[in-house]
Design a protein around this motif. Structure first.
Motif, PDB file in Angstrom:
ATOM      1  N   LEU A   1       0.828  -1.208   0.000  1.00 40.12           N
ATOM      2  CA  LEU A   1       0.000   0.000   0.000  1.00 40.12           C
ATOM      3  C   LEU A   1       0.866   1.263   0.000  1.00 40.12           C
ATOM      4  O   LEU A   1       0.608   2.210  -0.740  1.00 40.12           O
ATOM      5  CB  LEU A   1      -0.886   0.025   1.252  1.00 40.12           C
ATOM      6  CG  LEU A   1      -2.076  -0.901   1.313  1.00 40.12           C
ATOM      7  CD1 LEU A   1      -2.682  -0.890   2.712  1.00 40.12           C
ATOM      8  CD2 LEU A   1      -3.117  -0.496   0.286  1.00 40.12           C
ATOM      9  N   LEU A   2       1.895   1.241   0.849  1.00 44.13           N
ATOM     10  CA  LEU A   2       2.745   2.424   0.976  1.00 44.13           C
ATOM     11  C   LEU A   2       3.590   2.664  -0.261  1.00 44.13           C
ATOM     12  O   LEU A   2       3.908   3.810  -0.587  1.00 44.13           O
ATOM     13  CB  LEU A   2       3.637   2.299   2.215  1.00 44.13           C
ATOM     14  CG  LEU A   2       2.908   2.338   3.550  1.00 44.13           C
ATOM     15  CD1 LEU A   2       3.901   2.271   4.696  1.00 44.13           C
ATOM     16  CD2 LEU A   2       2.005   3.553   3.669  1.00 44.13           C
ATOM     17  N   ARG A   3       3.937   1.605  -0.946  1.00 45.74           N
ATOM     18  CA  ARG A   3       4.739   1.749  -2.161  1.00 45.74           C
ATOM     19  C   ARG A   3       4.006   2.602  -3.195  1.00 45.74           C
ATOM     20  O   ARG A   3       4.585   3.513  -3.788  1.00 45.74           O
ATOM     21  CB  ARG A   3       5.057   0.364  -2.705  1.00 45.74           C
ATOM     22  CG  ARG A   3       6.011   0.337  -3.856  1.00 45.74           C
ATOM     23  CD  ARG A   3       6.334  -1.127  -4.194  1.00 45.74           C
ATOM     24  NE  ARG A   3       7.111  -1.216  -5.385  1.00 45.74           N
ATOM     25  CZ  ARG A   3       8.440  -1.327  -5.396  1.00 45.74           C
ATOM     26  NH1 ARG A   3       9.100  -1.376  -4.280  1.00 45.74           N
ATOM     27  NH2 ARG A   3       9.086  -1.390  -6.537  1.00 45.74           N
TER      28      ARG A   3
ATOM     29  N   ASP B   1       5.228  11.691  -7.415  1.00 47.73           N
ATOM     30  CA  ASP B   1       4.643  12.256  -8.630  1.00 47.73           C
ATOM     31  C   ASP B   1       4.003  13.607  -8.340  1.00 47.73           C
ATOM     32  O   ASP B   1       4.158  14.554  -9.118  1.00 47.73           O
ATOM     33  CB  ASP B   1       3.612  11.276  -9.209  1.00 47.73           C
ATOM     34  CG  ASP B   1       3.107  11.707 -10.564  1.00 47.73           C
ATOM     35  OD1 ASP B   1       3.855  11.576 -11.545  1.00 47.73           O
ATOM     36  OD2 ASP B   1       1.951  12.182 -10.633  1.00 47.73           O
ATOM     37  N   LEU B   2       3.310  13.712  -7.210  1.00 43.50           N
ATOM     38  CA  LEU B   2       2.683  14.979  -6.848  1.00 43.50           C
ATOM     39  C   LEU B   2       3.726  16.079  -6.660  1.00 43.50           C
ATOM     40  O   LEU B   2       3.550  17.203  -7.152  1.00 43.50           O
ATOM     41  CB  LEU B   2       1.849  14.828  -5.572  1.00 43.50           C
ATOM     42  CG  LEU B   2       1.202  16.108  -5.039  1.00 43.50           C
ATOM     43  CD1 LEU B   2       0.253  16.735  -6.066  1.00 43.50           C
ATOM     44  CD2 LEU B   2       0.480  15.825  -3.729  1.00 43.50           C
ATOM     45  N   ALA B   3       4.814  15.775  -5.971  1.00 43.36           N
ATOM     46  CA  ALA B   3       5.872  16.779  -5.769  1.00 43.36           C
ATOM     47  C   ALA B   3       6.421  17.262  -7.109  1.00 43.36           C
ATOM     48  O   ALA B   3       6.623  18.466  -7.314  1.00 43.36           O
ATOM     49  CB  ALA B   3       6.991  16.216  -4.897  1.00 43.36           C
ATOM     50  N   LEU B   4       6.654  16.337  -8.027  1.00 45.60           N
ATOM     51  CA  LEU B   4       7.155  16.714  -9.352  1.00 45.60           C
ATOM     52  C   LEU B   4       6.117  17.521 -10.131  1.00 45.60           C
ATOM     53  O   LEU B   4       6.454  18.491 -10.814  1.00 45.60           O
ATOM     54  CB  LEU B   4       7.562  15.465 -10.137  1.00 45.60           C
ATOM     55  CG  LEU B   4       8.780  14.719  -9.614  1.00 45.60           C
ATOM     56  CD1 LEU B   4       8.919  13.364 -10.302  1.00 45.60           C
ATOM     57  CD2 LEU B   4      10.035  15.556  -9.799  1.00 45.60           C
TER      58      LEU B   4
ATOM     59  N   PRO C   1      12.599   7.051 -10.769  1.00 52.36           N
ATOM     60  CA  PRO C   1      11.592   7.433 -11.760  1.00 52.36           C
ATOM     61  C   PRO C   1      11.038   6.226 -12.519  1.00 52.36           C
ATOM     62  O   PRO C   1       9.838   6.166 -12.795  1.00 52.36           O
ATOM     63  CB  PRO C   1      12.341   8.375 -12.701  1.00 52.36           C
ATOM     64  CG  PRO C   1      13.477   8.906 -11.893  1.00 52.36           C
ATOM     65  CD  PRO C   1      13.847   7.797 -10.962  1.00 52.36           C
ATOM     66  N   GLY C   2      11.902   5.274 -12.842  1.00 55.25           N
ATOM     67  CA  GLY C   2      11.441   4.102 -13.582  1.00 55.25           C
ATOM     68  C   GLY C   2      10.409   3.300 -12.815  1.00 55.25           C
ATOM     69  O   GLY C   2       9.401   2.867 -13.379  1.00 55.25           O
TER      70      GLY C   2
ATOM     71  N   ARG D   1       2.826   3.078 -11.487  1.00 55.70           N
ATOM     72  CA  ARG D   1       1.704   3.982 -11.238  1.00 55.70           C
ATOM     73  C   ARG D   1       0.461   3.525 -11.994  1.00 55.70           C
ATOM     74  O   ARG D   1       0.548   2.836 -13.020  1.00 55.70           O
ATOM     75  CB  ARG D   1       2.066   5.420 -11.589  1.00 55.70           C
ATOM     76  CG  ARG D   1       2.195   5.679 -13.069  1.00 55.70           C
ATOM     77  CD  ARG D   1       2.580   7.101 -13.338  1.00 55.70           C
ATOM     78  NE  ARG D   1       2.803   7.299 -14.762  1.00 55.70           N
ATOM     79  CZ  ARG D   1       3.303   8.395 -15.267  1.00 55.70           C
ATOM     80  NH1 ARG D   1       3.636   9.396 -14.479  1.00 55.70           N
ATOM     81  NH2 ARG D   1       3.465   8.513 -16.560  1.00 55.70           N
ATOM     82  N   THR D   2      -0.674   3.955 -11.490  1.00 53.29           N
ATOM     83  CA  THR D   2      -1.962   3.580 -12.081  1.00 53.29           C
ATOM     84  C   THR D   2      -2.669   4.806 -12.664  1.00 53.29           C
ATOM     85  O   THR D   2      -3.863   4.759 -12.910  1.00 53.29           O
ATOM     86  CB  THR D   2      -2.858   2.915 -11.024  1.00 53.29           C
ATOM     87  OG1 THR D   2      -3.023   3.826  -9.927  1.00 53.29           O
ATOM     88  CG2 THR D   2      -2.251   1.611 -10.521  1.00 53.29           C
ATOM     89  N   TRP D   3      -1.948   5.887 -12.862  1.00 53.13           N
ATOM     90  CA  TRP D   3      -2.511   7.129 -13.365  1.00 53.13           C
ATOM     91  C   TRP D   3      -1.642   7.638 -14.505  1.00 53.13           C
ATOM     92  O   TRP D   3      -0.508   7.233 -14.672  1.00 53.13           O
ATOM     93  CB  TRP D   3      -2.603   8.177 -12.250  1.00 53.13           C
ATOM     94  CG  TRP D   3      -1.286   8.452 -11.597  1.00 53.13           C
ATOM     95  CD1 TRP D   3      -0.373   9.419 -11.951  1.00 53.13           C
ATOM     96  CD2 TRP D   3      -0.688   7.741 -10.512  1.00 53.13           C
ATOM     97  NE1 TRP D   3       0.737   9.344 -11.147  1.00 53.13           N
ATOM     98  CE2 TRP D   3       0.564   8.321 -10.248  1.00 53.13           C
ATOM     99  CE3 TRP D   3      -1.095   6.666  -9.721  1.00 53.13           C
ATOM    100  CZ2 TRP D   3       1.422   7.871  -9.251  1.00 53.13           C
ATOM    101  CZ3 TRP D   3      -0.254   6.215  -8.721  1.00 53.13           C
ATOM    102  CH2 TRP D   3       0.989   6.825  -8.496  1.00 53.13           C
ATOM    103  N   ASP D   4      -2.206   8.548 -15.284  1.00 48.74           N
ATOM    104  CA  ASP D   4      -1.489   9.140 -16.409  1.00 48.74           C
ATOM    105  C   ASP D   4      -0.610  10.295 -15.932  1.00 48.74           C
ATOM    106  O   ASP D   4      -0.834  10.880 -14.878  1.00 48.74           O
ATOM    107  CB  ASP D   4      -2.477   9.665 -17.454  1.00 48.74           C
ATOM    108  CG  ASP D   4      -3.259   8.545 -18.123  1.00 48.74           C
ATOM    109  OD1 ASP D   4      -2.707   7.441 -18.262  1.00 48.74           O
ATOM    110  OD2 ASP D   4      -4.431   8.783 -18.491  1.00 48.74           O
ATOM    111  N   ASP D   5       0.352  10.648 -16.760  1.00 50.62           N
ATOM    112  CA  ASP D   5       1.216  11.787 -16.494  1.00 50.62           C
ATOM    113  C   ASP D   5       0.392  13.072 -16.554  1.00 50.62           C
ATOM    114  O   ASP D   5      -0.603  13.149 -17.280  1.00 50.62           O
ATOM    115  CB  ASP D   5       2.332  11.820 -17.547  1.00 50.62           C
ATOM    116  CG  ASP D   5       3.588  12.501 -17.072  1.00 50.62           C
ATOM    117  OD1 ASP D   5       3.734  12.730 -15.859  1.00 50.62           O
ATOM    118  OD2 ASP D   5       4.451  12.796 -17.925  1.00 50.62           O
TER     119      ASP D   5
END
Length: 191
Positions: A25-27, A35-38, A88-89, A95-99
């Protein structure tokens, strides 16, 4: 060598299977917050228009706070016996969401899109809180602490998107680009 989600040990009171479940879950929460920070920094660099400085300066404290959340999650994964992966890789592969889809744009468009981003992060964080209720109250507490800030940051964003009558311009949108367009349309239509 890739990091393993299967711990050889975990914290007292959890089985290694429970530790493994929480690490999983935490991963994803780690990836989402990285991703949010970026994304927040991307918006910080690409926001333009009359509200540039307000949005530009509003985002840096959010970036720093989210980076702190990332560090806390990574340390919790390690505490549980896992190996946090912040590359990043790994983020892109798992991830389960789009960029994030918006480049250089008016502040209101980015804010509309960020409302959708924050909604997704908050929803998934709340699901992780529920999933850890019976097994790991320490992790649950950490996630709740994150939610306090994430919901506050979304409120900061939404304050720009709300009409004087209380209508949120992004209320019907669940995709970033559409939310950005809706926010821009409402801003144009306001006197």
């Amino acid at each position: 060598m890739a990091a393993s989600n299967t711990p050889q040990y975990t914290v007292p009171g959890l089985t290694t299977a429970e530790g493994e479940e929480v690490i999983g879950l935490l991963r994803l929460r780690l990836h989402a917050l990285n991703d949010l920070a970026l994304t927040l920094k991307h918006v910080h660099w690409n926001v333009v228009g009359p509200h540039f400085i307000a949005v530009h300066e509003m985002l840096d404290p959010q970036v720093e706070a989210v980076r702190g959340m990332v560090d806390a999650l990574a340390e919790r994964i390690a505490t549980l016996g896992g190996s946090p992966t912040g590359t990043p890789g790994a983020l892109v592969n798992e991830r389960t969401w789009d960029d994030y889809a918006i480049g250089r744009a008016q502040a209101i468009e980015h804010l509309g899109a960020l409302d959708v981003v924050y909604s997704g992060i908050i929803k998934d964080h709340r699901e992780a809180v529920a999933a850890t209720d019976a097994t790991d109250p320490v992790t649950q507490d950490l996630l709740i602490e994150h939610l306090r800030s994430l919901e506050l940051f979304q409120w900061f964003v939404r304050a720009h998107l709300e009409s004087a009558g209380g209508k949120l311009s992004t209320s019907r949108e669940d995709r970033e680009t559409e939310a950005g367009r809706a926010a821009a349309e409402q801003a144009r239509d306001q006197p």
